[in-house]
Design a protein around this motif. Structure first.
Motif, PDB file in Angstrom:
ATOM      1  N   ALA A  20       0.832  -1.208   0.000  1.00  0.00           N
ATOM      2  CA  ALA A  20       0.000   0.000   0.000  1.00  0.00           C
ATOM      3  C   ALA A  20       0.864   1.255   0.000  1.00  0.00           C
ATOM      4  O   ALA A  20       0.546   2.230  -0.686  1.00  0.00           O
ATOM      5  CB  ALA A  20      -0.932  -0.003   1.207  1.00  0.00           C
ATOM      6  N   SER A  21       1.954   1.232   0.725  1.00  0.00           N
ATOM      7  CA  SER A  21       2.789   2.434   0.856  1.00  0.00           C
ATOM      8  C   SER A  21       3.484   2.830  -0.441  1.00  0.00           C
ATOM      9  O   SER A  21       3.900   3.975  -0.593  1.00  0.00           O
ATOM     10  CB  SER A  21       3.817   2.260   1.969  1.00  0.00           C
ATOM     11  OG  SER A  21       4.803   1.336   1.586  1.00  0.00           O
ATOM     12  N   ARG A  22       3.589   1.915  -1.384  1.00  0.00           N
ATOM     13  CA  ARG A  22       4.275   2.209  -2.652  1.00  0.00           C
ATOM     14  C   ARG A  22       3.350   2.743  -3.742  1.00  0.00           C
ATOM     15  O   ARG A  22       3.812   3.086  -4.839  1.00  0.00           O
ATOM     16  CB  ARG A  22       4.987   0.953  -3.154  1.00  0.00           C
ATOM     17  CG  ARG A  22       6.172   0.541  -2.297  1.00  0.00           C
ATOM     18  CD  ARG A  22       7.008  -0.539  -2.948  1.00  0.00           C
ATOM     19  NE  ARG A  22       6.251  -1.711  -3.342  1.00  0.00           N
ATOM     20  CZ  ARG A  22       6.139  -2.833  -2.628  1.00  0.00           C
ATOM     21  NH1 ARG A  22       6.747  -2.941  -1.479  1.00  0.00           N
ATOM     22  NH2 ARG A  22       5.444  -3.851  -3.087  1.00  0.00           N
ATOM     23  N   VAL A  23       2.063   2.862  -3.479  1.00  0.00           N
ATOM     24  CA  VAL A  23       1.110   3.333  -4.489  1.00  0.00           C
ATOM     25  C   VAL A  23       1.313   4.834  -4.707  1.00  0.00           C
ATOM     26  O   VAL A  23       1.272   5.617  -3.754  1.00  0.00           O
ATOM     27  CB  VAL A  23      -0.341   3.040  -4.051  1.00  0.00           C
ATOM     28  CG1 VAL A  23      -1.347   3.681  -5.006  1.00  0.00           C
ATOM     29  CG2 VAL A  23      -0.561   1.534  -3.965  1.00  0.00           C
ATOM     30  N   PRO A  24       1.536   5.248  -5.964  1.00  0.00           N
ATOM     31  CA  PRO A  24       1.743   6.678  -6.231  1.00  0.00           C
ATOM     32  C   PRO A  24       0.437   7.458  -6.180  1.00  0.00           C
ATOM     33  O   PRO A  24      -0.642   6.926  -6.453  1.00  0.00           O
ATOM     34  CB  PRO A  24       2.335   6.695  -7.645  1.00  0.00           C
ATOM     35  CG  PRO A  24       1.851   5.436  -8.272  1.00  0.00           C
ATOM     36  CD  PRO A  24       1.690   4.431  -7.161  1.00  0.00           C
ATOM     37  N   ASP A  25       0.546   8.722  -5.838  1.00  0.00           N
ATOM     38  CA  ASP A  25      -0.606   9.614  -5.879  1.00  0.00           C
ATOM     39  C   ASP A  25      -0.940   9.858  -7.354  1.00  0.00           C
ATOM     40  O   ASP A  25      -0.041  10.149  -8.144  1.00  0.00           O
ATOM     41  CB  ASP A  25      -0.260  10.938  -5.188  1.00  0.00           C
ATOM     42  CG  ASP A  25      -1.418  11.899  -5.217  1.00  0.00           C
ATOM     43  OD1 ASP A  25      -2.303  11.772  -4.359  1.00  0.00           O
ATOM     44  OD2 ASP A  25      -1.450  12.770  -6.118  1.00  0.00           O
ATOM     45  N   PRO A  26      -2.205   9.749  -7.767  1.00  0.00           N
ATOM     46  CA  PRO A  26      -2.530   9.905  -9.193  1.00  0.00           C
ATOM     47  C   PRO A  26      -2.352  11.332  -9.721  1.00  0.00           C
ATOM     48  O   PRO A  26      -2.112  11.518 -10.912  1.00  0.00           O
ATOM     49  CB  PRO A  26      -3.991   9.465  -9.278  1.00  0.00           C
ATOM     50  CG  PRO A  26      -4.528   9.624  -7.904  1.00  0.00           C
ATOM     51  CD  PRO A  26      -3.377   9.404  -6.966  1.00  0.00           C
ATOM     52  N   GLU A  27      -2.457  12.330  -8.859  1.00  0.00           N
ATOM     53  CA  GLU A  27      -2.302  13.712  -9.312  1.00  0.00           C
ATOM     54  C   GLU A  27      -0.854  14.191  -9.252  1.00  0.00           C
ATOM     55  O   GLU A  27      -0.463  15.074 -10.009  1.00  0.00           O
ATOM     56  CB  GLU A  27      -3.174  14.645  -8.472  1.00  0.00           C
ATOM     57  CG  GLU A  27      -4.651  14.429  -8.697  1.00  0.00           C
ATOM     58  CD  GLU A  27      -5.515  15.343  -7.850  1.00  0.00           C
ATOM     59  OE1 GLU A  27      -6.610  15.690  -8.319  1.00  0.00           O
ATOM     60  OE2 GLU A  27      -5.110  15.706  -6.730  1.00  0.00           O
ATOM     61  N   VAL A  28      -0.080  13.623  -8.344  1.00  0.00           N
ATOM     62  CA  VAL A  28       1.328  13.986  -8.185  1.00  0.00           C
ATOM     63  C   VAL A  28       2.116  12.671  -8.095  1.00  0.00           C
ATOM     64  O   VAL A  28       2.464  12.216  -7.013  1.00  0.00           O
ATOM     65  CB  VAL A  28       1.564  14.861  -6.934  1.00  0.00           C
ATOM     66  CG1 VAL A  28       2.986  15.389  -6.904  1.00  0.00           C
ATOM     67  CG2 VAL A  28       0.567  16.002  -6.853  1.00  0.00           C
ATOM     68  N   PRO A  29       2.379  12.039  -9.240  1.00  0.00           N
ATOM     69  CA  PRO A  29       2.922  10.676  -9.239  1.00  0.00           C
ATOM     70  C   PRO A  29       4.351  10.528  -8.717  1.00  0.00           C
ATOM     71  O   PRO A  29       4.816   9.405  -8.542  1.00  0.00           O
ATOM     72  CB  PRO A  29       2.834  10.260 -10.707  1.00  0.00           C
ATOM     73  CG  PRO A  29       2.798  11.541 -11.464  1.00  0.00           C
ATOM     74  CD  PRO A  29       2.114  12.539 -10.583  1.00  0.00           C
ATOM     75  N   CYS A  30       5.013  11.622  -8.411  1.00  0.00           N
ATOM     76  CA  CYS A  30       6.367  11.525  -7.865  1.00  0.00           C
ATOM     77  C   CYS A  30       6.353  11.118  -6.397  1.00  0.00           C
ATOM     78  O   CYS A  30       7.388  10.717  -5.856  1.00  0.00           O
ATOM     79  CB  CYS A  30       7.116  12.845  -8.029  1.00  0.00           C
ATOM     80  SG  CYS A  30       6.437  14.192  -7.036  1.00  0.00           S
ATOM     81  N   VAL A  31       5.195  11.218  -5.748  1.00  0.00           N
ATOM     82  CA  VAL A  31       5.084  10.854  -4.341  1.00  0.00           C
ATOM     83  C   VAL A  31       4.080   9.724  -4.167  1.00  0.00           C
ATOM     84  O   VAL A  31       3.144   9.578  -4.952  1.00  0.00           O
ATOM     85  CB  VAL A  31       4.662  12.056  -3.459  1.00  0.00           C
ATOM     86  CG1 VAL A  31       5.784  13.074  -3.334  1.00  0.00           C
ATOM     87  CG2 VAL A  31       3.400  12.711  -3.962  1.00  0.00           C
ATOM     88  N   THR A  32       4.285   8.945  -3.123  1.00  0.00           N
ATOM     89  CA  THR A  32       3.376   7.845  -2.815  1.00  0.00           C
ATOM     90  C   THR A  32       2.347   8.298  -1.789  1.00  0.00           C
ATOM     91  O   THR A  32       2.497   9.358  -1.170  1.00  0.00           O
ATOM     92  CB  THR A  32       4.145   6.636  -2.247  1.00  0.00           C
ATOM     93  OG1 THR A  32       4.659   7.005  -0.954  1.00  0.00           O
ATOM     94  CG2 THR A  32       5.261   6.187  -3.172  1.00  0.00           C
ATOM     95  N   VAL A  33       1.347   7.444  -1.585  1.00  0.00           N
ATOM     96  CA  VAL A  33       0.344   7.742  -0.567  1.00  0.00           C
ATOM     97  C   VAL A  33       0.990   7.785   0.821  1.00  0.00           C
ATOM     98  O   VAL A  33       0.547   8.532   1.690  1.00  0.00           O
ATOM     99  CB  VAL A  33      -0.843   6.761  -0.615  1.00  0.00           C
ATOM    100  CG1 VAL A  33      -1.597   6.901  -1.927  1.00  0.00           C
ATOM    101  CG2 VAL A  33      -0.423   5.328  -0.380  1.00  0.00           C
ATOM    102  N   ALA A  34       2.059   7.033   1.017  1.00  0.00           N
ATOM    103  CA  ALA A  34       2.786   7.076   2.291  1.00  0.00           C
ATOM    104  C   ALA A  34       3.566   8.382   2.408  1.00  0.00           C
ATOM    105  O   ALA A  34       3.584   9.007   3.476  1.00  0.00           O
ATOM    106  CB  ALA A  34       3.714   5.883   2.426  1.00  0.00           C
TER     107      ALA A  34
END
Length: 169
Positions: A20-34
Motif C-alpha cells: 500500500a505504501s508504494r502506491v503513487p498519488d494519481p495527481e502527483v505521481p512523484c510521491v506515494t500515498v505514504a
C-alpha cells in the motif's frame, strides 16, 4: 490467533503495508500515498481482515476514489485481500507529508509546503516560496490556485520558470 499463526499474520500485515505504501498519488505521481501521509494505517480488524485506512487530502478531493482503487488493485495484485476504509477525522494536513515526500515534490518541480499548518491564514499566508528549480526566493504568486485546489501557481523572478506550490493546509 495462536502462537504459530501470529508470525505469519504479522508478515501478511507488514507485506500489505509495504504494498500500500508504494502506491503513487494519481495527481502527483512523484510521491506515494505514504509520502503524502494519506496512508493512515494498516491493521487487522476483530475478524482478522486486513484494513487499510486512507485519509484524503480533503474530503472533496476528486482523486480520493482513484487512490482507494489504486491501493485496492495493488493489494489484489500482490494476492492480499484487504478492505479499504476512508478516514476523515482527523483531517489531513500538509504536516503529514514526510521529509522524503517534500524532497520528492521539490525534485519534481513543485515547491513543498512552508511551515506548519494551523496558522490563522496558513492556507494563503506564505510570503517567501523558494523556486524548486533554482532555489531563489525571488518568486511571485500568479494565482491562489494552481493545477489543483491544494496548490498555488508561482513564477520564479530569477529563472522565469513557472511552478506550483503545495499550500500549507
Amino acid at each position: 490467533m495462536t502462537a504459530t499463526t501470529a508470525p505469519t499474520a504479522d508478515l501478511d500485515l507488514a507485506r500489505a503495508r509495504s504494498v500500500a505504501s508504494r502506491v503513487p498519488d494519481p495527481e502527483v505521481p512523484c510521491v506515494t500515498v505514504a509520502d503524502l501521509g494519506i496512508l493512515r494505517g494498516v491493521e487487522r480488524d476483530a475478524d482478522g481482515t486486513i484494513v487499510v485506512r486512507l485519509t484524503p487530502t480533503y474530503s472533496g478531493c476528486p482523486a480520493v476514489v482513484a487512490i482507494e482503487m489504486a491501493v485496492q488493485a495493488a493489494l489484489l495484485d500482490a494476492g492480499i485481500d484487504a478492505r479499504i476504509e476512508r478516514v476523515l477525522s482527523p483531517a489531513w494536513t500538509t504536516d503529514w507529508i514526510s521529509a522524503e515526500g517534500r524532497e520528492k515534490l521539490r525534485a519534481y518541480g513543485i515547491a513543498p509546503p512552508v511551515g506548519a499548518s494551523g496558522g490563522r491564514r496558513a492556507f494563503f499566508a506564505e510570503e517567501r516560496i523558494a523556486c524548486p528549480r533554482c532555489g531563489s526566493e525571488a518568486t511571485s504568486r500568479i494565482s491562489e490556485f494552481g493545477s489543483t485546489a491544494c496548490k498555488a501557481h508561482y513564477r520564479c523572478d530569477a529563472c522565469a520558470e513557472p511552478f506550483d506550490y503545495f499550500k500549507c493546509i
